[in-house]
Design a protein around this motif. Structure first.
Motif, PDB file in Angstrom:
ATOM      1  N   GLY A  19       0.766  -1.236   0.000  1.00 28.98           N
ATOM      2  CA  GLY A  19       0.000   0.000   0.000  1.00 28.98           C
ATOM      3  C   GLY A  19       0.796   1.283   0.000  1.00 28.98           C
ATOM      4  N   GLY A  72      -0.164   3.309  -2.838  1.00 32.60           N
ATOM      5  CA  GLY A  72      -1.619   3.380  -3.068  1.00 32.60           C
ATOM      6  C   GLY A  72      -2.224   1.986  -3.112  1.00 32.60           C
ATOM      7  N   PRO A  73      -2.100   1.277  -4.240  1.00 35.80           N
ATOM      8  CA  PRO A  73      -2.615  -0.102  -4.282  1.00 35.80           C
ATOM      9  C   PRO A  73      -1.748  -1.049  -3.452  1.00 35.80           C
ATOM     10  CG  PRO A  73      -1.541   0.460  -6.353  1.00 35.80           C
ATOM     11  CD  PRO A  73      -1.508   1.698  -5.515  1.00 35.80           C
ATOM     12  N   TRP A 125      -7.480  -4.244   3.707  1.00 35.68           N
ATOM     13  CA  TRP A 125      -7.604  -4.304   2.246  1.00 35.68           C
ATOM     14  C   TRP A 125      -8.975  -4.778   1.798  1.00 35.68           C
ATOM     15  CZ3 TRP A 125      -4.349  -1.553  -0.449  1.00 35.68           C
ATOM     16  CH2 TRP A 125      -3.200  -1.140   0.221  1.00 35.68           C
ATOM     17  N   SER A 132     -12.702  -0.251   1.461  1.00 35.12           N
ATOM     18  CA  SER A 132     -12.335   0.716   0.410  1.00 35.12           C
ATOM     19  C   SER A 132     -11.978   2.075   1.003  1.00 35.12           C
ATOM     20  CB  SER A 132     -13.457   0.850  -0.625  1.00 35.12           C
ATOM     21  OG  SER A 132     -14.627   1.213   0.041  1.00 35.12           O
ATOM     22  N   GLN A 139      -8.131   2.566   1.319  1.00 36.31           N
ATOM     23  CA  GLN A 139      -7.409   2.993   0.111  1.00 36.31           C
ATOM     24  C   GLN A 139      -7.753   4.437  -0.256  1.00 36.31           C
ATOM     25  OE1 GLN A 139      -6.636   0.193  -3.203  1.00 36.31           O
ATOM     26  NE2 GLN A 139      -7.844  -1.217  -1.956  1.00 36.31           N
ATOM     27  N   ILE A 144      -5.527   6.624   1.663  1.00 36.10           N
ATOM     28  CA  ILE A 144      -4.161   6.793   1.118  1.00 36.10           C
ATOM     29  C   ILE A 144      -4.188   7.876   0.030  1.00 36.10           C
ATOM     30  CG2 ILE A 144      -2.186   5.657   0.002  1.00 36.10           C
ATOM     31  CD1 ILE A 144      -3.211   2.981   1.104  1.00 36.10           C
ATOM     32  N   ARG A 145      -5.229   7.824  -0.810  1.00 43.40           N
ATOM     33  CA  ARG A 145      -5.321   8.827  -1.894  1.00 43.40           C
ATOM     34  C   ARG A 145      -5.465  10.239  -1.314  1.00 43.40           C
ATOM     35  NH1 ARG A 145      -8.153   4.625  -4.390  1.00 43.40           N
ATOM     36  NH2 ARG A 145     -10.177   5.408  -3.706  1.00 43.40           N
ATOM     37  N   GLY A 156       1.310   8.013  -3.837  1.00 38.33           N
ATOM     38  CA  GLY A 156       0.775   7.424  -2.613  1.00 38.33           C
ATOM     39  C   GLY A 156       1.336   8.136  -1.396  1.00 38.33           C
TER      40      GLY A 156
END
Ligand code: PLP
Length: 425
Positions: free
Chosen positions: A245, A248-249, A314, A317, A320, A323-324, A351
């Motif tokens: 992560g 990002g992903p 994970w 949602s 994530q 993080i964005r 990220g």
């Protein structure tokens, strides 16, 4: 002996981070470290990216405490255990399956460098070839095989034996940005006079972290994958620092929509700073004989428990999206508040890994002075890149926005103070 002197007196000269952060740390929670004198530091290093979920994350900690209290097995060699089965099942379900990825999992010795050793060994064994291509500026670890694929001169000097069978290729950075490495490799491999053999593998970090936060462009990564396919070279993605992560992903290579043949993971995989490393191998390449790459500590059950708990993030949602949100904040702050301090300052990132590049200012120790000033002002942060000229920001992925803002303002103050103060002071 003074409390701080004990370390210099009794511990080897090899110690490093403690020289930059002269404190005796005692507690940590989330994104804040506390030393024994009660001083508070915001953590923009996150255990070299092994604490992506912060220190002592409550959701993970509760699972560890339950496990310890139940007298379940803590050291398991590579025996079948309930904790390992739960991790394997969840990793498959939460990470691999939704991404359409098919890999066998190899647990190796619990450090990143051992994962790289295993990856290089399996690539050589599966292809029957000796050579490996790595990239200038790349970092893959400190044991002899992974060090051979690491570019840094000082790191390499510690080996004291020849580091062989690796050919370094230019990474798209600095003056090498204009150089078409993919075309170059293509030419080298098809030229019978190049003197360079077809390698077993190419090992790459999609973002060179120790190398100074250098981000490989997506088309470059895609062309690299294509080149490997056409020449039947294995592509190894070293996700040890920028996986889990950080960009990002979950995997940093997802940005380019590519699937490596072999992947190395460590650092934040356990989610709690516990040692755990993993090599992901395409099933057709799993040509190991039983016990061919062994190690006593391949069954750290507490790390399996914490890693399984960390995977819960994970399935959410919001995690994530968080993080964005932090990526956006960092991008806006660094370009809006740091870069204008001097037009020669470069900023780049993705990220929650960002770099402030001070190389163009022509003061070799400027980044180190900024990092030192940050520490005085209550922020733990590290330098990276050639000549340690890049300030590397790697806060936990879930750092509170107020702490992210506070940490960034400390960096701004430290840059101002360091630019104003002559280097000799
Ligand atoms: N590979 C990469 C990309 C790393 O950043 C590191 C460590 O920083 C390693 C490998 C080595 O991992 P370890 O220090 O756990 O041996």
């Amino acid at each position: 002996m003074q409390t701080m002197d004990i370390f210099a007196e009794l511990e080897s000269n090899v110690r490093s981070y403690c020289r930059r952060w002269p404190a005796v740390f005692s507690k940590a929670k989330g994104s804040v470290l506390t030393d024994e004198a009660g001083n508070r530091y915001i953590d923009f290093f996150a255990g070299a990216s092994s604490l992506n979920y912060g220190h002592n994350d409550d959701a993970i900690k509760v699972r560890l405490l339950e496990y310890l209290a139940s007298d379940s097995i803590t050291h398991g060699l590579d025996c079948h255990t309930v904790a390992k089965r739960e991790f394997l099942t969840k990793f498959h379900k939460v990470i691999l399956q939704p991404r359409g990825l098919s890999y066998k999992c190899q647990f190796c010795g619990p450090t990143g460098t051992n994962a790289v050793e295993a990856a290089l060994k399996i690539a050589r064994k599966a292809t029957g070839r000796l050579g490996v291509f790595a990239f200038m500026g790349g970092f893959h670890g400190m044991s002899l095989g992974s060090l051979a694929a690491t570019g840094n001169k000082m790191n390499r000097a510690g080996a004291a034996v020849p580091l062989t069978n690796v050919t370094f290729m230019p990474f798209p950075h600095g003056f090498m940005q204009a150089f078409d490495t993919i075309e170059y490799i293509e030419t080298v491999l098809s030229d019978e006079n190049s003197g360079i053999e077809l390698p077993a593998a190419i090992i790459v970090e999609t973002v060179q972290a120790e190398g100074g936060v250098v981000i490989a462009p997506v088309p470059w990564l895609q062309r690299l994958r294509d080149l490997c396919d056409r020449h039947r070279i294995l592509l190894i993605c070293d996700e040890i620092q920028v996986g889990c992560g950080r960009t990002g992903p979950f995997f940093s290579f997802e940005r380019a929509g590519i699937a490596p043949d072999v992947v190395t993971l460590a650092k934040s995989l356990s989610g709690y700073g516990l040692p755990l490393a993993l090599v992901l191998i395409k099933p057709s390449l799993d040509v190991w004989q039983p016990g061919e790459h062994t190690g006593t500590f391949r069954g750290n059950q507490l790390a399996f428990i914490s890693a399984t708990a960390a995977l819960e993030y994970w399935t959410d949602s919001n995690f994530q999206a968080g993080i964005r949100k932090r990526e956006d904040f960092l991008g806006v702050f660094l370009t809006g508040e740091i870069q204008p301090l001097d037009t020669r300052i470069g900023v780049r990132g993705v990220g929650c890994i960002w770099g402030i590049d001070l190389q163009a200012l022509g003061q070799p120790d400027l980044a180190a002075r900024v990092a030192r000033r940050c520490f005085e002002l209550g922020l733990v942060i590290e330098c990276a890149g050639r000549g340690d000229s890049v300030i590397k920001l790697m806060p936990p992925l879930n750092i509170e926005m107020s702490l992210l803002d506070e940490g960034c303002r400390i960096i701004r103050q430290a840059v101002i103070d360091s630019l104003l103060r002559p280097p000799s002071i």
